[in-house]
Design an enzyme around this catalytic site. Structure first.
Site, PDB file in Angstrom:
ATOM      1  N   ARG A  61       0.841  -1.193   0.000  1.00  0.00           N
ATOM      2  CA  ARG A  61       0.000   0.000   0.000  1.00  0.00           C
ATOM      3  C   ARG A  61       0.879   1.247   0.000  1.00  0.00           C
ATOM      4  O   ARG A  61       0.594   2.231  -0.673  1.00  0.00           O
ATOM      5  CB  ARG A  61      -0.936   0.029   1.206  1.00  0.00           C
ATOM      6  CG  ARG A  61      -1.926   1.220   1.155  1.00  0.00           C
ATOM      7  CD  ARG A  61      -2.680   1.441   2.451  1.00  0.00           C
ATOM      8  NE  ARG A  61      -1.816   1.937   3.502  1.00  0.00           N
ATOM      9  CZ  ARG A  61      -1.476   1.273   4.596  1.00  0.00           C
ATOM     10  NH1 ARG A  61      -1.928   0.047   4.794  1.00  0.00           N
ATOM     11  NH2 ARG A  61      -0.680   1.808   5.508  1.00  0.00           N
ATOM     12  N   TYR A 114     -16.423  17.003 -16.099  1.00  0.00           N
ATOM     13  CA  TYR A 114     -16.771  15.583 -16.052  1.00  0.00           C
ATOM     14  C   TYR A 114     -17.771  15.373 -14.920  1.00  0.00           C
ATOM     15  O   TYR A 114     -17.594  15.873 -13.804  1.00  0.00           O
ATOM     16  CB  TYR A 114     -15.500  14.768 -15.829  1.00  0.00           C
ATOM     17  CG  TYR A 114     -15.748  13.334 -15.435  1.00  0.00           C
ATOM     18  CD1 TYR A 114     -16.566  12.512 -16.196  1.00  0.00           C
ATOM     19  CD2 TYR A 114     -15.156  12.801 -14.296  1.00  0.00           C
ATOM     20  CE1 TYR A 114     -16.796  11.194 -15.823  1.00  0.00           C
ATOM     21  CE2 TYR A 114     -15.371  11.484 -13.923  1.00  0.00           C
ATOM     22  CZ  TYR A 114     -16.204  10.694 -14.697  1.00  0.00           C
ATOM     23  OH  TYR A 114     -16.433   9.395 -14.323  1.00  0.00           O
ATOM     24  N   ASP A 187      -7.009  18.822 -15.098  1.00  0.00           N
ATOM     25  CA  ASP A 187      -7.317  17.464 -15.556  1.00  0.00           C
ATOM     26  C   ASP A 187      -6.883  17.382 -17.013  1.00  0.00           C
ATOM     27  O   ASP A 187      -7.506  17.979 -17.899  1.00  0.00           O
ATOM     28  CB  ASP A 187      -8.815  17.201 -15.403  1.00  0.00           C
ATOM     29  CG  ASP A 187      -9.203  15.770 -15.770  1.00  0.00           C
ATOM     30  OD1 ASP A 187      -8.463  15.128 -16.536  1.00  0.00           O
ATOM     31  OD2 ASP A 187     -10.252  15.298 -15.303  1.00  0.00           O
ATOM     32  N   LYS A 212      -8.107   6.067 -19.453  1.00  0.00           N
ATOM     33  CA  LYS A 212      -8.403   6.572 -20.787  1.00  0.00           C
ATOM     34  C   LYS A 212      -7.181   6.439 -21.713  1.00  0.00           C
ATOM     35  O   LYS A 212      -6.687   5.347 -21.932  1.00  0.00           O
ATOM     36  CB  LYS A 212      -8.903   8.002 -20.679  1.00  0.00           C
ATOM     37  CG  LYS A 212      -9.992   8.228 -19.616  1.00  0.00           C
ATOM     38  CD  LYS A 212     -11.216   7.349 -19.783  1.00  0.00           C
ATOM     39  CE  LYS A 212     -12.403   7.794 -18.931  1.00  0.00           C
ATOM     40  NZ  LYS A 212     -12.206   7.720 -17.480  1.00  0.00           N
TER      41      LYS A 212
END
Length: 410
Positions: A61, A114, A187, A212
């Site tokens: 982690r 978005y 972004d 993406k």
């Protein structure tokens, strides 16, 4: 020199984009000479005595060598000082906002954002005491007017926006944010680090849904943050480690919250990054042809693509981007015709998401942006969004022509 066993310490910063994307953080494996970073599918690491960590690894982690390779490669691709990989784009956004905001703060967001970002800001952080103002990012004066001195801690930018492909002047907005003691967060998912580098234009943090274009093959979900060298927390804020460094705060929250990219997901994303440049060249070329075709089609009322001179942000996009991207939106005049077009394609797949090698078509009003219905961010019901893939462009044009005929008949 880094202690990461996957890196030799060679400085790739002066190399071209494709060279950085293929080599930064990805030196041959020290044990076997493997030219692709291994998938370290491991949760914990043997210590050489208490606190005797090998390469700084103790628990995956906190850090994992495969994820480290991806994070170094992403930082190099964006020209930033530190990269962080997450389980999704929204996990990256959530971690960043928790790191840099406190109850009572204010955020400026795009009025064409978005839907998932807007939902996170409005419905998750809103009850936590964060206020937001949607604004047209292409109007720098409106952005300046929306900034609340002393309260606005983040100016959140998408350029191009999703799904209306609006363009914001990153350098100008960075200056406005800086004068207010706020962070400029960009972004960069639609543009990708190959076509646009917000940090070079003054941004403090870059966000990606690596699901993406970076991943590029519709086979992995992920997100990333890249922090600029020397980026500082909003004025008056100290991070959990006692510093005002944004990267320190993000690193703490990434480990504390734990929404990290798993080793195999990191490996798949890194594989996608290595071919990003050649794929984006084809995405841009195909999208340009598709946009030109749609402009001339009598079943289309309006085409939105930054590469068209008719786009109001064309000049700014040409100045700050190396290409205009693979996303095209258009309007058909009615919701019924838009739905008919979306349901009639065969080469374009009806699906959410974007940025894969295959072409996708969707109806934002009912699909990706359903969560903003009834808000200032609601999108037109006759809008169709295309993620133009890398297929043979003549097949894409023929498919759209058939679908538009169906839309005309609806």
């Amino acid at each position: 020199m880094t202690t990461d066993p996957l890196a030799s310490g060679y400085d790739w910063t002066a190399a071209g984009f494709s060279t950085r994307a293929i080599h930064a953080g990805q030196d041959a494996d020290a044990t076997t000479g493997a030219v692709v970073p291994p998938i370290y599918q491991v949760s914990t690491y043997k210590q050489d005595g208490v606190g005797g960590l090998r390469g700084g690894y103790e628990y995956s982690r906190s850090a994992n060598p495969t994820r480290t390779a991806l994070e170094e490669a992403l930082a190099a691709a964006e020209g930033g000082a530190a990269g962080f990989a997450f389980a999704s784009g929204l996990a990256a956004e959530d971690t960043l906002l928790r790191a840099v905001l406190r109850p009572g703060d204010h955020v400026v967001v795009p009025d064409d954002a978005y839907g998932g970002t807007y939902r996170l800001v409005a419905r998750v952080f809103g009850p936590w005491g964060i206020e937001h103002t949607p604004v047209d990012l292409s109007d720098a004066g409106a952005v300046l007017g929306a900034i609340q001195p002393g309260r606005t801690k983040v100016v959140w930018v998408e350029t191009p926006t999703n799904p209306l492909l609006g363009i914001a002047d990153i350098a100008e907005l960075a200056a406005h944010a800086r004068s207010a003691g706020a962070l400029l967060v960009v972004d960069n998912t639609f543009a990708t680090p190959y076509l646009q580098n917000p940090i070079a234009l003054g941004a403090d943090v870059v966000v990606h849904s690596t699901t993406k274009y970076v991943g590029g093959h519709s086979d992995v979900v992920g997100g990333a943050l890249v922090v600029a060298d020397g980026a500082q927390l909003p004025v008056g804020l100290e991070g959990p480690t006692g510093t005002t460094n944004v990267a320190d705060a993000v690193r703490f929250h990434q480990n504390a919250s734990g929404a990290v990219a798993g080793p195999f997901d990191a490996w798949l994303t890194l594989r996608g990054l290595r071919t990003l440049a050649v794929r984006m060249d084809r995405h841009v070329a195909n999208a340009t042809r598709v946009a030109q075709f749609l402009v001339e089609h009598d079943a289309v009322t309006h085409v939105i693509y930054p590469g068209l001179e008719s786009h109001p942000g064309h000049a700014v996009a040409a100045r700050q981007m190396r290409g205009f991207g693979g996303m095209v939106s258009f309007r058909t005049g009615s919701e019924a015709s838009a739905l008919a077009v979306c349901g009639a394609t065969q080469v374009f797949t009806l699906a959410e998401s974007l940025g894969g090698v295959e072409s996708l078509i969707e109806h934002p009003h009912r699909m990706t942006h359903g969560s903003v219905a009834g808000t200032a961010l609601e999108v037109p019901d006759d809008l169709v969004r295309l993620s133009v893939g890398i297929e043979d462009v003549d097949d894409l044009l023929a498919d759209l022509d058939r679908a538009l005929a169906a839309g005309r008949a609806a």
